[in-house]
Write an enzyme that holds these catalytic residues in place. Sequence first.
Site, PDB file in Angstrom:
ATOM      1  N   CYS A 151       0.845  -1.199   0.000  1.00 56.02           N
ATOM      2  CA  CYS A 151       0.000   0.000   0.000  1.00 56.02           C
ATOM      3  C   CYS A 151       0.875   1.242   0.000  1.00 56.02           C
ATOM      4  CB  CYS A 151      -0.877  -0.029   1.255  1.00 56.02           C
ATOM      5  SG  CYS A 151      -1.594   1.549   1.698  1.00 56.02           S
ATOM      6  N   ASP A 152       0.543   2.215  -0.845  1.00 52.53           N
ATOM      7  CA  ASP A 152       1.216   3.518  -0.798  1.00 52.53           C
ATOM      8  C   ASP A 152       0.478   4.351   0.231  1.00 52.53           C
ATOM      9  OD1 ASP A 152       2.383   5.907  -3.274  1.00 52.53           O
ATOM     10  OD2 ASP A 152       2.058   6.135  -1.117  1.00 52.53           O
ATOM     11  N   VAL A 153       1.158   4.659   1.338  1.00 52.41           N
ATOM     12  CA  VAL A 153       0.479   5.330   2.453  1.00 52.41           C
ATOM     13  C   VAL A 153      -0.028   6.722   2.060  1.00 52.41           C
ATOM     14  CG1 VAL A 153       1.678   4.062   4.266  1.00 52.41           C
ATOM     15  CG2 VAL A 153       2.653   6.225   3.426  1.00 52.41           C
ATOM     16  N   SER A 212      12.357  10.793  14.758  1.00 52.19           N
ATOM     17  CA  SER A 212      13.805  10.679  14.574  1.00 52.19           C
ATOM     18  C   SER A 212      14.523  11.594  15.548  1.00 52.19           C
ATOM     19  CB  SER A 212      14.192  11.103  13.149  1.00 52.19           C
ATOM     20  OG  SER A 212      15.591  11.345  13.064  1.00 52.19           O
ATOM     21  N   GLN A 219      18.913  18.531   5.936  1.00 48.80           N
ATOM     22  CA  GLN A 219      17.628  17.808   5.850  1.00 48.80           C
ATOM     23  C   GLN A 219      16.514  18.674   6.442  1.00 48.80           C
ATOM     24  OE1 GLN A 219      18.931  14.158   8.097  1.00 48.80           O
ATOM     25  NE2 GLN A 219      17.783  13.165   6.414  1.00 48.80           N
ATOM     26  N   TYR A 221      12.912  17.012   6.030  1.00 45.42           N
ATOM     27  CA  TYR A 221      12.869  15.758   6.803  1.00 45.42           C
ATOM     28  C   TYR A 221      12.804  16.110   8.295  1.00 45.42           C
ATOM     29  CZ  TYR A 221      14.367  11.239   8.669  1.00 45.42           C
ATOM     30  OH  TYR A 221      14.448  10.056   9.384  1.00 45.42           O
ATOM     31  N   ALA A 247      11.710  18.851   9.670  1.00 40.40           N
ATOM     32  CA  ALA A 247      10.390  19.425   9.990  1.00 40.40           C
ATOM     33  C   ALA A 247       9.345  18.337  10.162  1.00 40.40           C
ATOM     34  CB  ALA A 247       9.970  20.385   8.877  1.00 40.40           C
ATOM     35  N   VAL A 297      20.396   4.749  11.860  1.00 41.44           N
ATOM     36  CA  VAL A 297      20.182   3.303  11.851  1.00 41.44           C
ATOM     37  C   VAL A 297      20.653   2.736  10.521  1.00 41.44           C
ATOM     38  CG1 VAL A 297      18.522   1.427  12.248  1.00 41.44           C
ATOM     39  CG2 VAL A 297      18.094   3.704  13.216  1.00 41.44           C
ATOM     40  N   THR A 328      20.131   1.225   7.709  1.00 42.16           N
ATOM     41  CA  THR A 328      19.093   0.791   6.758  1.00 42.16           C
ATOM     42  C   THR A 328      19.331   1.505   5.429  1.00 42.16           C
ATOM     43  OG1 THR A 328      17.568   2.622   7.152  1.00 42.16           O
ATOM     44  CG2 THR A 328      17.440   0.740   8.671  1.00 42.16           C
TER      45      THR A 328
HETATM   46  N1  LIG Z   1      17.620   4.918   9.001  1.00 44.22           N
HETATM   47  C1  LIG Z   1      17.789   5.937   9.867  1.00 44.22           C
HETATM   48  O1  LIG Z   1      18.913   6.404  10.105  1.00 44.22           O
HETATM   49  C2  LIG Z   1      16.619   6.530  10.559  1.00 44.22           C
HETATM   50  C3  LIG Z   1      15.311   6.233  10.150  1.00 44.22           C
HETATM   51  N2  LIG Z   1      14.263   6.813  10.819  1.00 44.22           N
HETATM   52  C4  LIG Z   1      12.889   6.547  10.398  1.00 44.22           C
HETATM   53  O2  LIG Z   1      12.611   5.143  10.472  1.00 44.22           O
HETATM   54  C5  LIG Z   1      11.526   4.838   9.583  1.00 44.22           C
HETATM   55  C6  LIG Z   1      11.884   3.603   8.772  1.00 44.22           C
HETATM   56  O3  LIG Z   1      12.932   3.970   7.920  1.00 44.22           O
HETATM   57  P1  LIG Z   1      14.159   2.976   7.634  1.00 44.22           P
HETATM   58  O4  LIG Z   1      13.763   1.578   8.000  1.00 44.22           O
HETATM   59  O5  LIG Z   1      15.374   3.553   8.211  1.00 44.22           O
HETATM   60  O6  LIG Z   1      14.268   3.163   6.080  1.00 44.22           O
HETATM   61  P2  LIG Z   1      13.939   2.158   4.883  1.00 44.22           P
HETATM   62  O7  LIG Z   1      14.098   2.948   3.650  1.00 44.22           O
HETATM   63  O8  LIG Z   1      14.720   0.906   5.074  1.00 44.22           O
HETATM   64  O9  LIG Z   1      12.388   1.813   5.127  1.00 44.22           O
HETATM   65  C7  LIG Z   1      11.416   2.742   4.810  1.00 44.22           C
HETATM   66  C8  LIG Z   1      10.168   1.942   4.506  1.00 44.22           C
HETATM   67  O10 LIG Z   1       9.133   2.873   4.196  1.00 44.22           O
HETATM   68  C9  LIG Z   1       8.458   2.377   3.059  1.00 44.22           C
HETATM   69  N3  LIG Z   1       7.826   3.492   2.332  1.00 44.22           N
HETATM   70  C10 LIG Z   1       8.405   4.604   1.843  1.00 44.22           C
HETATM   71  N4  LIG Z   1       7.483   5.356   1.209  1.00 44.22           N
HETATM   72  C11 LIG Z   1       6.311   4.700   1.316  1.00 44.22           C
HETATM   73  C12 LIG Z   1       4.988   4.951   0.863  1.00 44.22           C
HETATM   74  N5  LIG Z   1       4.683   6.056   0.141  1.00 44.22           N
HETATM   75  N6  LIG Z   1       4.016   4.051   1.137  1.00 44.22           N
HETATM   76  C13 LIG Z   1       4.306   2.924   1.851  1.00 44.22           C
HETATM   77  N7  LIG Z   1       5.524   2.623   2.313  1.00 44.22           N
HETATM   78  C14 LIG Z   1       6.515   3.510   2.032  1.00 44.22           C
HETATM   79  C15 LIG Z   1       9.529   1.702   2.214  1.00 44.22           C
HETATM   80  O11 LIG Z   1       8.950   0.766   1.319  1.00 44.22           O
HETATM   81  C16 LIG Z   1      10.374   1.030   3.277  1.00 44.22           C
HETATM   82  O12 LIG Z   1       9.885  -0.255   3.570  1.00 44.22           O
HETATM   83  C17 LIG Z   1      11.321   6.102   8.733  1.00 44.22           C
HETATM   84  O13 LIG Z   1      10.196   6.828   9.218  1.00 44.22           O
HETATM   85  C18 LIG Z   1      12.590   6.911   8.967  1.00 44.22           C
HETATM   86  O14 LIG Z   1      12.401   8.305   8.828  1.00 44.22           O
HETATM   87  C19 LIG Z   1      14.444   7.651  11.911  1.00 44.22           C
HETATM   88  C20 LIG Z   1      15.721   7.940  12.332  1.00 44.22           C
HETATM   89  C21 LIG Z   1      16.889   7.427  11.681  1.00 44.22           C
HETATM   90  C1  LIG Z   2      18.860  10.182   5.585  1.00 43.57           C
HETATM   91  C2  LIG Z   2      17.818   9.963   6.581  1.00 43.57           C
HETATM   92  C3  LIG Z   2      18.349   9.271   7.804  1.00 43.57           C
HETATM   93  C4  LIG Z   2      17.774   9.862   8.988  1.00 43.57           C
HETATM   94  C5  LIG Z   2      18.815  10.573   9.839  1.00 43.57           C
HETATM   95  C6  LIG Z   2      18.287  10.693  11.196  1.00 43.57           C
HETATM   96  O1  LIG Z   2      17.122  10.927  11.349  1.00 43.57           O
HETATM   97  C7  LIG Z   2      19.237  10.414  12.316  1.00 43.57           C
HETATM   98  C8  LIG Z   2      19.102  11.363  13.441  1.00 43.57           C
HETATM   99  C9  LIG Z   2      20.148  12.468  13.463  1.00 43.57           C
HETATM  100  C10 LIG Z   2      21.016  12.663  14.496  1.00 43.57           C
HETATM  101  C11 LIG Z   2      21.211  11.745  15.598  1.00 43.57           C
HETATM  102  C12 LIG Z   2      21.946  12.140  16.732  1.00 43.57           C
HETATM  103  C13 LIG Z   2      22.108  11.288  17.899  1.00 43.57           C
HETATM  104  C14 LIG Z   2      22.703  11.788  19.046  1.00 43.57           C
HETATM  105  C15 LIG Z   2      22.801  10.953  20.301  1.00 43.57           C
HETATM  106  O2  LIG Z   2      23.912  10.114  20.255  1.00 43.57           O
HETATM  107  C16 LIG Z   2      22.843  11.784  21.594  1.00 43.57           C
HETATM  108  O3  LIG Z   2      24.114  11.669  22.209  1.00 43.57           O
HETATM  109  C17 LIG Z   2      22.597  13.256  21.434  1.00 43.57           C
HETATM  110  C18 LIG Z   2      22.089  13.833  22.772  1.00 43.57           C
HETATM  111  C19 LIG Z   2      20.984  14.848  22.513  1.00 43.57           C
HETATM  112  C20 LIG Z   2      19.653  14.346  23.026  1.00 43.57           C
HETATM  113  O4  LIG Z   2      19.579  13.201  23.488  1.00 43.57           O
HETATM  114  O5  LIG Z   2      18.678  15.124  22.924  1.00 43.57           O
END
Ligand SMILES: NC(=O)C1=CN([C@@H]2O[C@H](COP(=O)(O)OP(=O)(O)OC[C@H]3O[C@@H](n4cnc5c(N)ncnc54)[C@H](O)[C@@H]3O)[C@@H](O)[C@H]2O)C=CC1
Ligand SMILES: CCCCCC(=O)CC\C=C/C=C/C=C/[C@@H](O)[C@@H](O)CCCC(=O)O
Length: 224
Positions: A26-28, A101, A111, A114, A116, A149, A151
């Site tokens: 499904c496309d959300v 996030s 970003q 993102y 926001a 993370v 991914t």
């Molecule tokens: N990977 C990272 O560093 C971080 C990820 N996040 C959040 O974690 C969540 C999961 O992301 P990840 O597993 O890291 O990335 P990912 O790219 O591995 O997974 C994203 C998932 O969202 C799905 N998706 C994207 N657009 C879609 C749509 N229109 N309809 C339905 N499904 C859709 C994709 O198919 C995929 O399964 C996201 O909300 C992301 O913002 C938050 C912090 C850090």
């Molecule tokens: C390209 C999309 C990927 C998504 C990127 C993210 O959303 C990752 C989040 C960005 C920064 C993460 C910073 C983590 C910091 C912690 O280790 C902590 O030490 C910082 C302390 C500040 C707090 O806890 O508020």
Amino acid sequence: NEILGEQCKAQLDAEFGEGKSIFIQCDVTHGDALRDAFQRTVDQFGRLDIAINNAGINNEKYWEKTIQVNLTSVIKGTYLALEHMSKEYGKIGGTIINVSSMAAFLHSPHQPVYTATKHGVIGFTRAIADASLQGDYGVRINVLCPAFVDTPLLHTVENEDNMGKFVKFKDDFKRSMNKFGVLQPSLIAEGMMRLITDNSLNGAVMKITCSKGIHFHTYEPMSA
Ligand SMILES: NC(=O)C1=CN([C@@H]2O[C@H](COP(=O)(O)OP(=O)(O)OC[C@H]3O[C@@H](n4cnc5c(N)ncnc54)[C@H](O)[C@@H]3O)[C@@H](O)[C@H]2O)C=CC1
Ligand SMILES: CCCCCC(=O)CC\C=C/C=C/C=C/[C@@H](O)[C@@H](O)CCCC(=O)O
């Protein structure tokens, strides 16, 4: 992602037996398709106990799409889940997790949209969780904020198609990743299980970082 979805279903079938899970692509951002996915799930299993609004993209070039997926669809998914869980609809309760996030706490200059959307997910989730409490919905609603993370999403920072003019900052992004570390998805799953099983949590903002592991953001009480 149909391929990964079907693979995941096969793993669940092997572990829990046939008929215990379904995969619905499904496309959300397509509201009717999202509503249909929720309904088909309830039709199959009788009710909805847990909903996780996890879908997310990183695209500063086509940023309106990022808002549609990361924020609008999280709001829509929350409201659809409440239709199947909340006592205001005659249901028996449940729990919802919305994925934000750490970008909402440590904004990254490359970003802006993102960032926001992830701020918005926290604000919306805390507010609707309060509404659920005050309105006696019987639904616990919490938000999860991972740091970096490992991914596929993380690697989109290399692409001009994702980052647009901000791609020139990719080295800064990598320096942040090296500084803060990169988590494994298994720890995020552990955090989600905590939010699902701890009935005391509603309106909680869970952070997951390399430095502090699974912990919670605390807010100063509002002063008069
Ligand atoms: N990977 C990272 O560093 C971080 C990820 N996040 C959040 O974690 C969540 C999961 O992301 P990840 O597993 O890291 O990335 P990912 O790219 O591995 O997974 C994203 C998932 O969202 C799905 N998706 C994207 N657009 C879609 C749509 N229109 N309809 C339905 N499904 C859709 C994709 O198919 C995929 O399964 C996201 O909300 C992301 O913002 C938050 C912090 C850090
Ligand atoms: C390209 C999309 C990927 C998504 C990127 C993210 O959303 C990752 C989040 C960005 C920064 C993460 C910073 C983590 C910091 C912690 O280790 C902590 O030490 C910082 C302390 C500040 C707090 O806890 O508020």
